[in-house]
Design an enzyme around this catalytic site. Structure first.
Site, PDB file in Angstrom:
ATOM      1  N   GLY A 105      51.383 -18.068 -76.479  1.00  0.00           N
ATOM      2  CA  GLY A 105      50.878 -18.391 -75.146  1.00  0.00           C
ATOM      3  C   GLY A 105      51.885 -19.227 -74.360  1.00  0.00           C
ATOM      4  O   GLY A 105      52.056 -19.036 -73.149  1.00  0.00           O
ATOM      5  N   THR A 106      52.552 -20.128 -75.041  1.00  0.00           N
ATOM      6  CA  THR A 106      53.523 -21.005 -74.367  1.00  0.00           C
ATOM      7  C   THR A 106      54.653 -20.184 -73.753  1.00  0.00           C
ATOM      8  O   THR A 106      55.054 -20.420 -72.607  1.00  0.00           O
ATOM      9  CB  THR A 106      54.084 -22.029 -75.387  1.00  0.00           C
ATOM     10  OG1 THR A 106      52.986 -22.751 -75.953  1.00  0.00           O
ATOM     11  CG2 THR A 106      55.041 -23.000 -74.725  1.00  0.00           C
ATOM     12  N   GLN A 149      42.412 -19.594 -73.657  1.00  0.00           N
ATOM     13  CA  GLN A 149      41.098 -19.927 -74.227  1.00  0.00           C
ATOM     14  C   GLN A 149      39.989 -18.998 -73.742  1.00  0.00           C
ATOM     15  O   GLN A 149      38.920 -18.957 -74.338  1.00  0.00           O
ATOM     16  CB  GLN A 149      40.728 -21.384 -73.899  1.00  0.00           C
ATOM     17  CG  GLN A 149      41.617 -22.416 -74.565  1.00  0.00           C
ATOM     18  CD  GLN A 149      41.488 -22.447 -76.088  1.00  0.00           C
ATOM     19  OE1 GLN A 149      40.540 -21.908 -76.672  1.00  0.00           O
ATOM     20  NE2 GLN A 149      42.453 -23.058 -76.743  1.00  0.00           N
ATOM     21  N   THR A 165      63.665  -7.659 -80.914  1.00  0.00           N
ATOM     22  CA  THR A 165      62.890  -6.667 -81.671  1.00  0.00           C
ATOM     23  C   THR A 165      61.436  -7.130 -81.784  1.00  0.00           C
ATOM     24  O   THR A 165      61.168  -8.301 -82.067  1.00  0.00           O
ATOM     25  CB  THR A 165      63.509  -6.469 -83.073  1.00  0.00           C
ATOM     26  OG1 THR A 165      64.862  -6.038 -82.882  1.00  0.00           O
ATOM     27  CG2 THR A 165      62.749  -5.437 -83.890  1.00  0.00           C
ATOM     28  N   CYS A 181      45.796 -40.732 -81.606  1.00  0.00           N
ATOM     29  CA  CYS A 181      46.330 -42.017 -82.033  1.00  0.00           C
ATOM     30  C   CYS A 181      47.589 -41.834 -82.858  1.00  0.00           C
ATOM     31  O   CYS A 181      48.182 -42.788 -83.317  1.00  0.00           O
ATOM     32  CB  CYS A 181      45.303 -42.855 -82.772  1.00  0.00           C
ATOM     33  SG  CYS A 181      45.189 -42.522 -84.509  1.00  0.00           S
TER      34      CYS A 181
END
Ligand code: PLP
Length: 408
Positions: free
Chosen positions: A74-75, A184, A242, A330
């Site tokens: 997707g990126t 999504q 390819t 975090c």
């Protein structure tokens, strides 16, 4: 203690490869290993399978097979669309996007000057407290030098769906290219590109039960286009390299399954999601839903358990074999809430305790019941240890976040 069975409710992060998908792929790892570009018939049979996959993807999207380009993820699809728009009209240096995009679009837009050596204006549209967009603001943001609008179809954290049909029509009426990151949305809600006039649309295989490492970029016929990867003539010269044949074939099968499962996504999966969400909101006090209740993907719920840390909740869930995600990261040591929840103005006491459950057709009612049994006591226990919970009357209304610099 024996390892608990895995209850996987993190399908917006990635999905299992469907057994039917794997089965379809397997022969192309072993006996059918030809190169689809070869002239001989051994390679040609593989070319035929890639052609079938292209048709299966096109059918799910209401597109033409020639409009489908296979990519690596997707990126890559997002980058290809945005860089292409900037290259075909270099005089246009304005982009419209939102504050809640996935980093695949957000980080690219925020780093464009460095990447292209040109100055760009990027308008990141704000969202409402329920995660929805104000269309009037969107229209006002469009300018004569807007090269492209890039707005996600559905948000990965909250599942909130944007009105892409209307937004694409507005961009089209102004002659502006429109890209949507539908990573999504595809497979979860119906999409028909014969009616929704987007120019570019990104898909990722591993979000819809195909393998990781394969994506799709839809490019509407006659949309001016510049390739991102230059090389051989693969994908009609629009993406060199390819082809990742096995994964492409898996992607095709996954799209066929997604079309067949669409009703289940919007009935069975939605009902399970609602049972989980309502159960949590009812059983755990001081719990809030993040995102619009209706304008949402059927598989996603993002709930905040006020005055506790999402990461701590996840660790406890993990001990029960339950996989979900939190809206704060975090890992950086900053405990900063996600950019999506910050853009929605979720108070820090809630943003830090947000958990996303994202379901799939493989989840069961027993799994939902198990979470509803295990999670409420976890929250109660964590709250007993939370100084914020003890002081909640003093900081009611959200207070200000001293810990992460998010400005809330
Ligand atoms: N866009 C959205 C909305 C996503 O949720 C994701 C992955 O989480 C991506 C893009 C990136 O997709 P990929 O992992 O295939 O690069």
């Amino acid at each position: 203690m024996s390892q608990p069975k895995t209850i996987y409710m993190d399908n917006n992060a990635t999905t299992r490869v469907a057994p039917e998908v794997l089965e379809t792929m397997l022969p192309y790892f072993s006996e059918l290993y030809g190169n689809p570009s070869s002239m001989h018939s051994f390679g040609d049979q593989v070319g035929g399978a890639v052609k079938k996959a292209r048709q299966q993807v096109a059918d799910l999207l209401g597109a033409q097979p020639e409009e489908i380009i296979f990519t690596s993820c997707g990126t890559e699809s997002d980058s290809t669309a945005i860089f292409s728009a900037l290259q075909v009209a270099p005089e246009k240096r304005h982009i419209v996007t939102t504050r809640v995009e996935h980093p695949a679009v957000k980080n690219l837009c925020e780093n464009l000057d460095r990447l292209t050596g040109h100055k760009h204006r990027v308008t990141q549209l704000p969202v409402e407290s329920d995660g929805t967009l104000d269309l009037k603001r969107y229209e006002e943001a469009l300018a004569d030098d807007t090269a492209i609008v890039s707005v996600m179809w559905a948000n990965n954290e909250t599942g909130v769906i944007f009105p892409i049909d209307e937004m694409a029509k507005i961009a089209k009426s102004r002659g502006i290219l429109f890209h949507t990151d539908a990573v999504q949305a595809v497979g979860k809600i119906p999409i028909n590109l014969a009616e929704t006039p987007v120019d570019f649309l990104s898909v990722s295989g591993h979000k819809l039960h195909a393998p990781k490492g394969v994506g799709v970029l839809y490019v509407r016929k006659r949309t001016p286009f510049m390739p991102f990867l230059m090389g051989g003539h693969q994908e009609r010269g629009r993406r060199g390299g390819t082809e990742n044949v096995t994964s492409i074939i898996g992607m095709g099968k996954a799209c066929e399954l997604a079309a067949n499962n669409m009703r289940r996504e919007n009935t069975t999966v939605r009902l399970l999601r609602d049972k989980l969400e309502n159960g949590l909101l009812k059983r755990v006090p001081n719990t809030l839903l993040n995102g619009h209740k209706e304008e949402r993907l059927p598989n996603t719920t993002n709930v905040s358990f006020e005055y506790v840390e999402g990461e701590a909740i996840l660790l406890h869930l993990d001990r029960y074999g339950i996989c979900a995600s939190s809206g704060s990261a975090c890992t950086s040591g900053s405990l900063e809430p996600s950019h999506v929840l910050r853009a929605m103005g979720v108070p820090f006491t809630a943003a830090h305790g947000s958990i996303r459950f994202s379901l799939s057709v493989y989840n069961t009612e027993d799994e939902v019941d198990y979470i509803l049994e295990k999670l409420p006591p976890v929250i109660a226990k964590l709250r007993e240890m939370s100084p914020f919970w003890a002081d909640r009357d003093k900081i009611a209304g959200g207070g200000s976040c001293g810990s992460c610099g998010c400005g809330k």
